[in-house]
Scaffold this active site. Structure first.
Site, PDB file in Angstrom:
ATOM      1  N   CYS A   2      32.828  31.910  40.577  1.00 35.88           N
ATOM      2  CA  CYS A   2      32.578  30.517  40.967  1.00 35.88           C
ATOM      3  C   CYS A   2      33.863  29.705  40.997  1.00 35.88           C
ATOM      4  CB  CYS A   2      31.636  29.873  39.969  1.00 35.88           C
ATOM      5  SG  CYS A   2      30.142  30.814  39.718  1.00 35.88           S
ATOM      6  N   ARG A  27      37.722  33.043  45.925  1.00 37.85           N
ATOM      7  CA  ARG A  27      37.171  33.557  44.669  1.00 37.85           C
ATOM      8  C   ARG A  27      35.841  34.279  44.891  1.00 37.85           C
ATOM      9  NH1 ARG A  27      39.519  30.954  40.289  1.00 37.85           N
ATOM     10  NH2 ARG A  27      37.661  31.060  39.005  1.00 37.85           N
ATOM     11  N   TRP A  79      28.983  32.058  42.788  1.00 33.16           N
ATOM     12  CA  TRP A  79      28.869  33.497  43.019  1.00 33.16           C
ATOM     13  C   TRP A  79      27.729  33.954  42.115  1.00 33.16           C
ATOM     14  CZ3 TRP A  79      29.868  38.161  40.267  1.00 33.16           C
ATOM     15  CH2 TRP A  79      30.051  39.289  41.077  1.00 33.16           C
ATOM     16  N   ASN A 105      31.382  27.522  35.550  1.00 34.99           N
ATOM     17  CA  ASN A 105      31.880  28.848  35.924  1.00 34.99           C
ATOM     18  C   ASN A 105      31.854  29.700  34.667  1.00 34.99           C
ATOM     19  OD1 ASN A 105      33.219  31.088  36.911  1.00 34.99           O
ATOM     20  ND2 ASN A 105      35.245  30.148  36.791  1.00 34.99           N
ATOM     21  N   GLY A 106      31.180  30.854  34.732  1.00 35.35           N
ATOM     22  CA  GLY A 106      31.099  31.728  33.555  1.00 35.35           C
ATOM     23  C   GLY A 106      29.671  32.211  33.379  1.00 35.35           C
ATOM     24  N   GLU A 477      43.963  54.120  45.133  1.00 33.05           N
ATOM     25  CA  GLU A 477      44.083  52.757  45.656  1.00 33.05           C
ATOM     26  C   GLU A 477      43.714  52.712  47.147  1.00 33.05           C
ATOM     27  OE1 GLU A 477      44.116  49.977  44.490  1.00 33.05           O
ATOM     28  OE2 GLU A 477      44.971  48.625  45.969  1.00 33.05           O
ATOM     29  N   LYS A 481      40.735  50.369  48.550  1.00 31.71           N
ATOM     30  CA  LYS A 481      41.031  49.350  49.576  1.00 31.71           C
ATOM     31  C   LYS A 481      40.081  49.504  50.748  1.00 31.71           C
ATOM     32  CE  LYS A 481      42.888  47.046  48.379  1.00 31.71           C
ATOM     33  NZ  LYS A 481      43.336  46.569  47.165  1.00 31.71           N
ATOM     34  N   GLU A 484      36.358  48.523  49.868  1.00 30.71           N
ATOM     35  CA  GLU A 484      36.036  47.126  49.590  1.00 30.71           C
ATOM     36  C   GLU A 484      36.059  46.241  50.836  1.00 30.71           C
ATOM     37  OE1 GLU A 484      38.413  45.392  46.470  1.00 30.71           O
ATOM     38  OE2 GLU A 484      40.260  46.187  47.257  1.00 30.71           O
ATOM     39  N   HIS A 500      36.443  72.528  43.834  1.00 28.86           N
ATOM     40  CA  HIS A 500      35.525  72.553  42.687  1.00 28.86           C
ATOM     41  C   HIS A 500      34.253  71.762  42.965  1.00 28.86           C
ATOM     42  CE1 HIS A 500      38.443  74.710  40.320  1.00 28.86           C
ATOM     43  NE2 HIS A 500      39.364  73.876  40.811  1.00 28.86           N
ATOM     44  N   LYS A 594      37.408  37.388  43.877  1.00 27.46           N
ATOM     45  CA  LYS A 594      38.841  37.610  43.641  1.00 27.46           C
ATOM     46  C   LYS A 594      39.121  37.840  42.164  1.00 27.46           C
ATOM     47  CE  LYS A 594      43.185  37.837  44.679  1.00 27.46           C
ATOM     48  NZ  LYS A 594      43.583  39.133  45.267  1.00 27.46           N
TER      49      LYS A 594
HETATM   50  O1  M6R Z   1      42.957  39.950  38.621  1.00 31.95           O
HETATM   51  P1  M6R Z   1      42.978  41.402  38.231  1.00 31.95           P
HETATM   52  O2  M6R Z   1      44.182  42.121  38.723  1.00 31.95           O
HETATM   53  O3  M6R Z   1      42.742  41.632  36.759  1.00 31.95           O
HETATM   54  O4  M6R Z   1      41.733  42.033  38.990  1.00 31.95           O
HETATM   55  C1  M6R Z   1      41.369  43.366  38.783  1.00 31.95           C
HETATM   56  C2  M6R Z   1      40.409  43.832  39.848  1.00 31.95           C
HETATM   57  O5  M6R Z   1      39.258  43.042  39.851  1.00 31.95           O
HETATM   58  C3  M6R Z   1      41.044  43.778  41.246  1.00 31.95           C
HETATM   59  O6  M6R Z   1      42.202  44.561  41.324  1.00 31.95           O
HETATM   60  C4  M6R Z   1      40.023  44.278  42.289  1.00 31.95           C
HETATM   61  O7  M6R Z   1      39.805  45.652  42.124  1.00 31.95           O
HETATM   62  C5  M6R Z   1      40.492  43.939  43.697  1.00 31.95           C
HETATM   63  N1  M6R Z   1      39.366  43.602  44.494  1.00 31.95           N
HETATM   64  C6  M6R Z   1      41.193  45.051  44.361  1.00 31.95           C
HETATM   65  O8  M6R Z   1      41.522  44.766  45.674  1.00 31.95           O
END
Ligand code: M6R
Length: 599
Positions: A2, A27, A79, A105-106, A477, A481, A484, A500, A594
């Site tokens: 949020c 966010r 969110w 937020n939380g 990674e 990427k 997501e 395996h 985010k």
């Molecule tokens: O703010 P942070 O680096 O702690 O966030 C960690 C993950 O939430 C963040 O890297 C997430 O996996 C991203 N969406 C990756 O693109």
């Protein structure tokens, strides 16, 4: 997660709030709302969906000759966590008597208990959210307290969980009160009024003067000024800070998406981060006998890459743990352990919890963080900042690359301290790091090629990423990427693992992205590529050339340990263009936020 913004001042709050919410879109959110206090009552508009829907609704009220306006107001992008995205569940929430309005937020963990207690007193809830207990509880206490400040303190003392909160009350039309615990909140000071916000971009158009609110601190905002208190009602002094980056650096700068802009910024970010490593705080690695790296998502993947680098250069065993697992595993750590936390936002709930666990067990904590003033940056023992600047796209690119660079630099420094590398080797490794920004730049010459190839990949149902050793680490990674932002299923495997089990999934029309930068393992990954190609897979090769590959993106030469900084750029561009060709909302992928400030 949020986003919150609140404004009190001389201007009309509504456009300021809506504009601020737009800067918090990154966010992640699925509904939005605004409440202003005017003529002794709240005008509230809340709308499921994007901010554009909220704006239409605001315009409709203007056309109906009942425009909403006022000089103080609070706004929110939600969110969903408790209750579906809907108009009713959107914030701001009001109590039954419409006296107190709140944005949150939380997560309120004891909301079931609080809600049941309030319901037993006849209070009727309008939403399914955990957040609504806050204004309802506030109105309940306000009856006796008759004072918003005391009410906020009392409410906060009853809440379990995490919160950043903004309160308004119809009886105090000259005040907004904010309080926070385990969720970020900044206070902005401008010439025409004052702000609360979840993050700097929301206020940067109006001011670069901000205070960072700490846990259990209250800010009382009027249009004339701000006073800070602790929960014992004692006045506290806080230092104002000047934000040095501009709004421009947080805007798209001509690129179609923030993600592409952020990928392209990487040479500059690497240079800036490298310069920053010169002023890293001193850490005596000889005090420690264990290194544990813990983080989430991409930051965790940076840790997996770093394990290869630390172990190779320092000859010290390194463990890498997901922060969400580390926090509950009763880790075997003590004052001889160094726990490294990696986080772009510095606000990831699991990483914060992991840091606090580590500290409680007596370990030293070293954080690699992008956001100055964030919780992790403030609470860790040693803080190393990446110089990635504001990262707006949800999918991290430049912050990830900056994390890698700081981890490399740290590994070189530790290796030198431990006498595992000679001064000449240290110098040569540092020279390799310094050459990386230009090499990333050179890679951009392949952008069009990657774009064309990615366009042909949008029909795949599944894409596999394989590599060996450090190439496997960066494959993790690449896979994250892709999934997501393109919503294509993907997995990363160590090449040697395919046989395996996973090779059962390889059939005609599967794409395998093979990362092959380790010269000494080239023949090994080559044989894995042949195994999948002979079962009908198409191959995209990054690094070495494989005869069976349908496309090859070569990489500039660098030290084997630093190749992830190059291969990751190709992986980022590949994912970006697959998603772009699918016409997806790249900067704000579905279901993602985010900064994951809740568990
Ligand atoms: O703010 P942070 O680096 O702690 O966030 C960690 C993950 O939430 C963040 O890297 C997430 O996996 C991203 N969406 C990756 O693109």
């Amino acid at each position: 997660m949020c986003g919150i913004i609140g404004y009190i001042g001389n201007e009309d709050a509504v456009p300021i709030i809506v504009e601020g919410l737009k800067k918090l879109e990154y966010r992640g959110y699925d509904s939005a709302g605004v409440a202003v206090l005017n003529d002794g009552r709240f005008d509230v508009i809340k709308k499921k969906g994007r901010l554009a829907a909220l704006e239409v609704e605001i315009q409709n009220t203007a056309q109906n000759a009942t425009p909403i306006h006022g000089h103080l107001g609070i706004g929110h992008t939600r969110w969903a966590t408790h209750g579906e995205p809907s108009n009713e569940n959107a914030h701001p929430h009001l109590g039954n008597q419409e006296k107190i309005a709140v944005v949150h937020n939380g997560i309120i963990e004891n909301y079931h208990t609080l809600r049941a207690r309030l319901q037993s007193k006849g209070i009727v809830f309008q939403s399914e959210t955990d957040s609504e207990v806050i204004p309802q509880l506030a109105e309940y206490y306000y009856e006796a307290e008759n004072n918003l400040f005391d009410t906020v303190i009392k409410v906060a003392s009853r809440l379990e969980g995490s919160y950043a909160l903004g309160f308004m009350c119809v009886d105090t039309p000259d005040t907004i009160i904010a309080i926070k615990k385990d969720n970020p909140l900044i206070i902005g000071v401008s010439e025409h009024g004052n702000f609360i916000a979840s993050d700097i971009p929301a206020v940067l158009k109006h001011t670069n003067q901000v205070y960072y609110l700490n846990d259990n601190e209250l800010a009382v905002l009027t249009k004339e000024g701000i006073t800070f208190y602790d929960t014992d009602k004692e006045r506290i002094h806080k230092e104002i800070e000047t934000i040095t980056w501009s709004m421009e650096s947080a805007e798209k700068g001509g690129y179609e998406h923030f993600m592409l802009k952020e990928i392209m910024e990487q040479p500059m970010i690497l240079k800036n981060t490298l310069a920053k490593t010169l002023s890293q705080p001193p850490v005596d690695i000889t005090r420690f006998n264990r290194i544990i790296i813990t983080a989430c998502g991409s930051a965790y993947n940076a840790g997996v890459v770093a394990r290869y680098v630390f172990e190779k250069l320092c000859r010290t065993p390194v463990e890498v743990e997901l922060a969400s697992e580390f926090r509950y595993k009763d880790a075997i750590i003590d004052e001889k352990s160094l726990v490294i936390l990696v986080s772009q936002s510095g606000e990831t709930a699991d990483t914060i919890a992991a840091m606090r666990e580590a500290k409680a067990a007596g370990a030293s904590t070293l954080a690699i963080v992008n956001v100055v003033g964030s919780t992790i940056a403030k609470e860790c023992d040693y803080c190393f900042f990446t110089a990635a600047g504001p990262e707006i796209a949800v999918a991290t690119t430049k912050a990830f690359s900056a994390q890698l660079l700081v981890l490399y630099s740290l590994a070189i420094r530790f290796a030198a301290q431990l006498n595992k590398i000679s001064p000449a080797e240290e110098k040569s490794l540092r020279a390799e790091l310094e050459a990386l920004p230009d090499k990333v730049n050179a890679l951009f010459a392949h952008t069009e090629e990657i774009q064309k190839y990615a366009a042909s990949c949008i029909g795949y149902k599944s894409i596999f990423f394989i590599g060996r050793n450090i190439d496997y680490a960066i494959a993790l990674e690449g896979s994250l990427k892709l999934k997501e932002i393109s919503y294509i299923h993907s997995e990363a495997y160590a090449g040697g693992e395919l046989k395996h089990g996973t090779i059962a999934l390889i059939e005609e029309n599967t794409l395998v992205v093979a990362i092959s930068t380790c010269k000494r393992l080239e023949a090994k990954i080559m044989s894995n590529v042949e195994q999948v190609a002979s079962r009908g897979a198409n191959i995209l090769s990054i690094g070495a050339r494989h005869a069976t590959a349908s496309a090859v993106i070569p990489l500039p030469e660098t030290h084997e340990l630093f190749t992830p900084s190059l291969s990751v750029v190709v992986l980022q561009l590949f994912s970006y263009y697959v998603a772009a060709n699918k016409g997806l909302d790249i900067d704000k992928p579905r279901n993602l936020a985010k900064s994951v400030t809740v568990e």
